[in-house]
Write an enzyme that holds these catalytic residues in place. Structure first.
Site, PDB file in Angstrom:
ATOM      1  N   THR A 122       1.229  -0.870  -0.051  1.00  0.00           N
ATOM      2  CA  THR A 122      -0.175   0.321  -0.245  1.00  0.00           C
ATOM      3  C   THR A 122       1.111   1.150   0.057  1.00  0.00           C
ATOM      4  O   THR A 122       1.951   0.735   0.551  1.00  0.00           O
ATOM      5  CB  THR A 122      -0.770  -0.635   1.245  1.00  0.00           C
ATOM      6  OG1 THR A 122      -1.724   1.799   1.380  1.00  0.00           O
ATOM      7  CG2 THR A 122      -0.468  -0.182   2.265  1.00  0.00           C
ATOM      8  N   ASP A 123       0.646   2.023  -1.086  1.00  0.00           N
ATOM      9  CA  ASP A 123       1.112   3.266  -0.447  1.00  0.00           C
ATOM     10  C   ASP A 123       1.410   4.825   0.912  1.00  0.00           C
ATOM     11  O   ASP A 123       1.922   4.936   1.435  1.00  0.00           O
ATOM     12  CB  ASP A 123       0.583   4.822  -1.657  1.00  0.00           C
ATOM     13  CG  ASP A 123      -0.816   5.305  -1.051  1.00  0.00           C
ATOM     14  OD1 ASP A 123      -1.087   4.579  -0.875  1.00  0.00           O
ATOM     15  OD2 ASP A 123      -1.390   6.186  -1.739  1.00  0.00           O
ATOM     16  N   GLU A 124       0.743   3.784   1.560  1.00  0.00           N
ATOM     17  CA  GLU A 124       0.214   3.879   2.667  1.00  0.00           C
ATOM     18  C   GLU A 124       1.631   3.619   3.955  1.00  0.00           C
ATOM     19  O   GLU A 124       1.750   4.408   5.277  1.00  0.00           O
ATOM     20  CB  GLU A 124      -1.038   3.424   3.928  1.00  0.00           C
ATOM     21  CG  GLU A 124      -2.073   3.932   3.278  1.00  0.00           C
ATOM     22  CD  GLU A 124      -3.331   4.045   4.246  1.00  0.00           C
ATOM     23  OE1 GLU A 124      -3.366   3.932   5.319  1.00  0.00           O
ATOM     24  OE2 GLU A 124      -4.551   3.649   3.045  1.00  0.00           O
ATOM     25  N   TYR A 147      -1.967  -0.720  10.836  1.00  0.00           N
ATOM     26  CA  TYR A 147      -2.174  -0.832   9.659  1.00  0.00           C
ATOM     27  C   TYR A 147      -0.780  -0.737   8.825  1.00  0.00           C
ATOM     28  O   TYR A 147      -0.419  -1.919   8.020  1.00  0.00           O
ATOM     29  CB  TYR A 147      -3.178  -0.576   8.890  1.00  0.00           C
ATOM     30  CG  TYR A 147      -3.344  -0.743   7.332  1.00  0.00           C
ATOM     31  CD1 TYR A 147      -3.676  -1.389   7.231  1.00  0.00           C
ATOM     32  CD2 TYR A 147      -3.864   0.731   6.325  1.00  0.00           C
ATOM     33  CE1 TYR A 147      -3.268  -2.472   5.210  1.00  0.00           C
ATOM     34  CE2 TYR A 147      -3.421   0.247   5.105  1.00  0.00           C
ATOM     35  CZ  TYR A 147      -3.515  -1.607   4.891  1.00  0.00           C
ATOM     36  OH  TYR A 147      -3.625  -1.319   3.556  1.00  0.00           O
ATOM     37  N   LYS A 151       1.844  -3.854   7.309  1.00  0.00           N
ATOM     38  CA  LYS A 151       1.818  -2.966   5.348  1.00  0.00           C
ATOM     39  C   LYS A 151       3.532  -3.114   5.542  1.00  0.00           C
ATOM     40  O   LYS A 151       4.297  -4.343   5.052  1.00  0.00           O
ATOM     41  CB  LYS A 151       1.124  -2.686   5.268  1.00  0.00           C
ATOM     42  CG  LYS A 151      -0.488  -3.061   4.707  1.00  0.00           C
ATOM     43  CD  LYS A 151      -0.804  -4.531   4.281  1.00  0.00           C
ATOM     44  CE  LYS A 151      -0.600  -4.763   2.569  1.00  0.00           C
ATOM     45  NZ  LYS A 151      -1.136  -6.220   2.266  1.00  0.00           N
ATOM     46  N   PRO A 202     -20.524  10.576   7.781  1.00  0.00           N
ATOM     47  CA  PRO A 202     -19.398  10.549   8.971  1.00  0.00           C
ATOM     48  C   PRO A 202     -18.087  11.382   8.551  1.00  0.00           C
ATOM     49  O   PRO A 202     -17.449  10.328   8.023  1.00  0.00           O
ATOM     50  CB  PRO A 202     -19.610   9.326   9.303  1.00  0.00           C
ATOM     51  CG  PRO A 202     -19.486   8.557   8.976  1.00  0.00           C
ATOM     52  CD  PRO A 202     -20.539   8.747   7.946  1.00  0.00           C
ATOM     53  N   VAL A 203     -17.743  12.453   8.123  1.00  0.00           N
ATOM     54  CA  VAL A 203     -16.800  12.633   7.674  1.00  0.00           C
ATOM     55  C   VAL A 203     -15.484  13.078   8.445  1.00  0.00           C
ATOM     56  O   VAL A 203     -15.937  14.187   9.567  1.00  0.00           O
ATOM     57  CB  VAL A 203     -16.293  13.999   6.540  1.00  0.00           C
ATOM     58  CG1 VAL A 203     -15.584  14.892   6.142  1.00  0.00           C
ATOM     59  CG2 VAL A 203     -17.445  13.693   5.267  1.00  0.00           C
ATOM     60  N   ASN A 246     -10.835  14.880   0.237  1.00  0.00           N
ATOM     61  CA  ASN A 246     -12.584  13.625   0.325  1.00  0.00           C
ATOM     62  C   ASN A 246     -13.911  14.623   0.293  1.00  0.00           C
ATOM     63  O   ASN A 246     -14.748  13.605  -0.389  1.00  0.00           O
ATOM     64  CB  ASN A 246     -12.175  13.220   2.354  1.00  0.00           C
ATOM     65  CG  ASN A 246     -10.902  12.110   2.576  1.00  0.00           C
ATOM     66  OD1 ASN A 246     -10.485  11.768   1.918  1.00  0.00           O
ATOM     67  ND2 ASN A 246     -10.562  12.433   3.246  1.00  0.00           N
ATOM     68  N   GLY A 272      -4.355  10.335  14.489  1.00  0.00           N
ATOM     69  CA  GLY A 272      -3.050  10.024  13.800  1.00  0.00           C
ATOM     70  C   GLY A 272      -3.144  10.080  12.417  1.00  0.00           C
ATOM     71  O   GLY A 272      -2.600   9.633  11.443  1.00  0.00           O
TER      72      GLY A 272
HETATM   73  O1  DAU Z   1      -4.375   4.030   0.417  1.00  0.00           O
HETATM   74  C1  DAU Z   1      -3.997   2.839   0.458  1.00  0.00           C
HETATM   75  C2  DAU Z   1      -5.142   2.465   1.140  1.00  0.00           C
HETATM   76  O2  DAU Z   1      -6.178   3.031   1.466  1.00  0.00           O
HETATM   77  C3  DAU Z   1      -5.419   0.891   1.311  1.00  0.00           C
HETATM   78  O3  DAU Z   1      -3.730   0.138   2.212  1.00  0.00           O
HETATM   79  C4  DAU Z   1      -6.313   0.732   2.714  1.00  0.00           C
HETATM   80  O4  DAU Z   1      -6.900  -0.606   2.465  1.00  0.00           O
HETATM   81  C5  DAU Z   1      -7.687   1.001   2.510  1.00  0.00           C
HETATM   82  O5  DAU Z   1      -8.411   1.567   3.537  1.00  0.00           O
HETATM   83  C6  DAU Z   1      -7.089   2.351   2.200  1.00  0.00           C
HETATM   84  O6  DAU Z   1      -6.979   3.996   3.060  1.00  0.00           O
HETATM   85  P1  DAU Z   1      -7.944   4.459   3.959  1.00  0.00           P
HETATM   86  O7  DAU Z   1      -7.776   5.571   5.316  1.00  0.00           O
HETATM   87  O8  DAU Z   1      -7.115   5.839   2.887  1.00  0.00           O
HETATM   88  O9  DAU Z   1      -9.289   4.563   2.669  1.00  0.00           O
HETATM   89  P2  DAU Z   1     -10.599   4.601   4.156  1.00  0.00           P
HETATM   90  O10 DAU Z   1     -11.374   4.971   2.741  1.00  0.00           O
HETATM   91  O11 DAU Z   1     -11.003   4.627   5.132  1.00  0.00           O
HETATM   92  O12 DAU Z   1     -10.157   6.454   3.812  1.00  0.00           O
HETATM   93  C7  DAU Z   1     -10.364   7.285   3.152  1.00  0.00           C
HETATM   94  C8  DAU Z   1     -10.635   9.030   4.085  1.00  0.00           C
HETATM   95  O13 DAU Z   1     -11.427   8.927   3.896  1.00  0.00           O
HETATM   96  C9  DAU Z   1      -9.182   9.154   4.967  1.00  0.00           C
HETATM   97  O14 DAU Z   1      -8.788  10.433   4.453  1.00  0.00           O
HETATM   98  C10 DAU Z   1     -10.156   8.578   6.042  1.00  0.00           C
HETATM   99  C11 DAU Z   1     -11.649   9.432   5.151  1.00  0.00           C
HETATM  100  N1  DAU Z   1     -12.628   8.938   5.695  1.00  0.00           N
HETATM  101  C12 DAU Z   1     -13.472   7.309   6.159  1.00  0.00           C
HETATM  102  C13 DAU Z   1     -13.506   6.685   6.751  1.00  0.00           C
HETATM  103  C14 DAU Z   1     -14.249   5.201   6.605  1.00  0.00           C
HETATM  104  C15 DAU Z   1     -13.535   9.221   6.564  1.00  0.00           C
HETATM  105  O15 DAU Z   1     -14.091  10.651   6.875  1.00  0.00           O
HETATM  106  N2  DAU Z   1     -14.864   8.331   6.808  1.00  0.00           N
HETATM  107  C16 DAU Z   1     -15.523   7.355   6.866  1.00  0.00           C
HETATM  108  O16 DAU Z   1     -16.166   7.399   7.952  1.00  0.00           O
END
Ligand code: DAU
Length: 339
Positions: A122-124, A147, A151, A202-203, A246, A272
């Site tokens: 992952t790029d994370e 996470y 990785k 929920p942002v 986002n 974090g």
């Molecule tokens: O960058 C690659 C990664 O992208 C993958 O390795 C991970 O498996 C994958 O989960 C994803 O990680 P993120 O943490 O970026 O993805 P997520 O969809 O959880 O969140 C995307 C962005 O949206 C992040 O800035 C957090 C925000 N978010 C997420 C959720 C679930 C919100 O604001 N509200 C939320 O409820």
């Protein structure tokens, strides 16, 4: 080629299985998946009757099982992982087990059987990348969540195996991926399915965090290219250069669904929270000739439209799987109550 695909019933893993069977008529795929909350046999419905496909349920950290399934293949592609950052904050141990011990177990099987192993990362692993910067494959690894730390640990185990035992390993570092069949816990599928039910979105925090988005089929094609043509011991960034805040993603989802922005709720931030991921994908494009097939709007709209057209798929999770409901309450109950 005979490929052991781990995490085959997951979101990207199942897209990869479909890609291989569609693109390489002579290939065979053996899928291995533990079928945790995120694994779903419905994701493999299209290939289940293909004689070139086989499936075993099991854990990549089970050395005995992995030793058996790795004897009749030429390569291992590892999609099996715990993948959700928010869950890693609730239960880090599960992430260390799957993303480090599981990877090590697969590496041992690759070494013993003389196989190439591709580790889907992952790029994370780069952590927060400041605005204006783009991480190439030599950028320091600075993971910041359980996470991404797990990785990165899996990656380092791969590199150590390459150095110490000359195991043939390649690594991909993928950006945020969306498309059909993604478990509705990640931003896009969660928000699409919430919006379809007129629930709040929920942002976290101000919603100005930056992510880099691509379509799951483009990701699968890149993994396949690296498996077949990547240089041993090397890592390849995978991303379609669609950087978006986002909130812009959320607005685009609402627009596509014709739902009001009043559904948006700013809630307590993720601890974090990485502010930005910025990825340099020159290597994959120039050395291996990869290019994504979809632009940003095609990627997002194809994803949104799939959830609209397939309510049975996500309702069976959201309405009938207590594991989803427990997690949703744990993650969002207090946040949405404003506590
Ligand atoms: O960058 C690659 C990664 O992208 C993958 O390795 C991970 O498996 C994958 O989960 C994803 O990680 P993120 O943490 O970026 O993805 P997520 O969809 O959880 O969140 C995307 C962005 O949206 C992040 O800035 C957090 C925000 N978010 C997420 C959720 C679930 C919100 O604001 N509200 C939320 O409820």
């Amino acid at each position: 080629m005979r490929i052991l695909v781990t995490g085959a019933a997951g979101f990207i893993g199942s897209a990869y299985v479909r890609h291989v069977l569609h693109e390489h008529a002579a290939d065979r795929v053996l899928g291995l998946d533990l079928l945790t909350y995120a694994g779903n046999m419905a994701n493999l419905a299209e290939v289940r009757d293909d004689p070139r496909f086989g499936f075993v349920q099991g854990d990549i950290a089970d050395a005995g099982l992995v030793g058996q399934v790795a004897t009749d293949v030429d390569a291992i592609v590892n999609f099996a992982a715990e993948t959700h950052v928010d869950r890693s904050l609730l239960d880090p141990e599960a992430f260390a087990k799957a993303n480090v011990i599981g990877v090590m177990t697969l590496l041992e099987a690759a070494r013993t059987n003389g196989l190439r192993m591709l580790q889907v990362s992952t790029d994370e692993v780069y952590g927060h990348v400041p605005s204006g910067d783009a991480a190439n494959e030599h950028y320091p690894l600075r993971p910041r969540s359980p996470y991404s730390a797990a990785k990165a640990g899996g990656e380092l185990m791969c590199q150590a195996h390459g150095t110490s035992y000359e195991t043939d390993v390649v690594i991909t570092r993928g950006a945020n991926t969306i498309g059909p069949r993604q478990y509705p816990e990640k931003l896009v599928p969660l928000f699409v399915t919430n919006a379809l039910q007129d629930l709040s979105l929920p942002v976290y925090g101000d919603g100005r965090q930056v992510r880099n988005w691509m379509h799951v089929e483009d990701h699968a094609a890149a993994v396949d290219l690296v498996l077949r043509h990547g240089a041993s011991g090397e890592a390849y960034n995978v991303g379609a250069d669609n950087e978006r805040e986002n909130l812009d993603v959320v607005h685009a989802i609402l627009e596509r669904l014709d739902k009001p922005r009043s559904l948006i709720r700013h809630v307590a931030d993720r601890p974090g929270h990485d502010r930005r991921y910025g990825l340099d994908t020159t290597r994959l494009r120039e050395e291996l000739g990869w290019a994504p097939h979809r632009d940003w709007l095609q990627t997002l709209n194809d994803t949104v439209d799939w959830y609209v057209a397939n309510p049975d798929w996500w309702q069976s999770i959201r309405e009938h799987d207590p594991r989803f409901q427990d997690y949703y309450e744990r993650q969002y109950g207090q946040r949405l109550a404003g506590v």
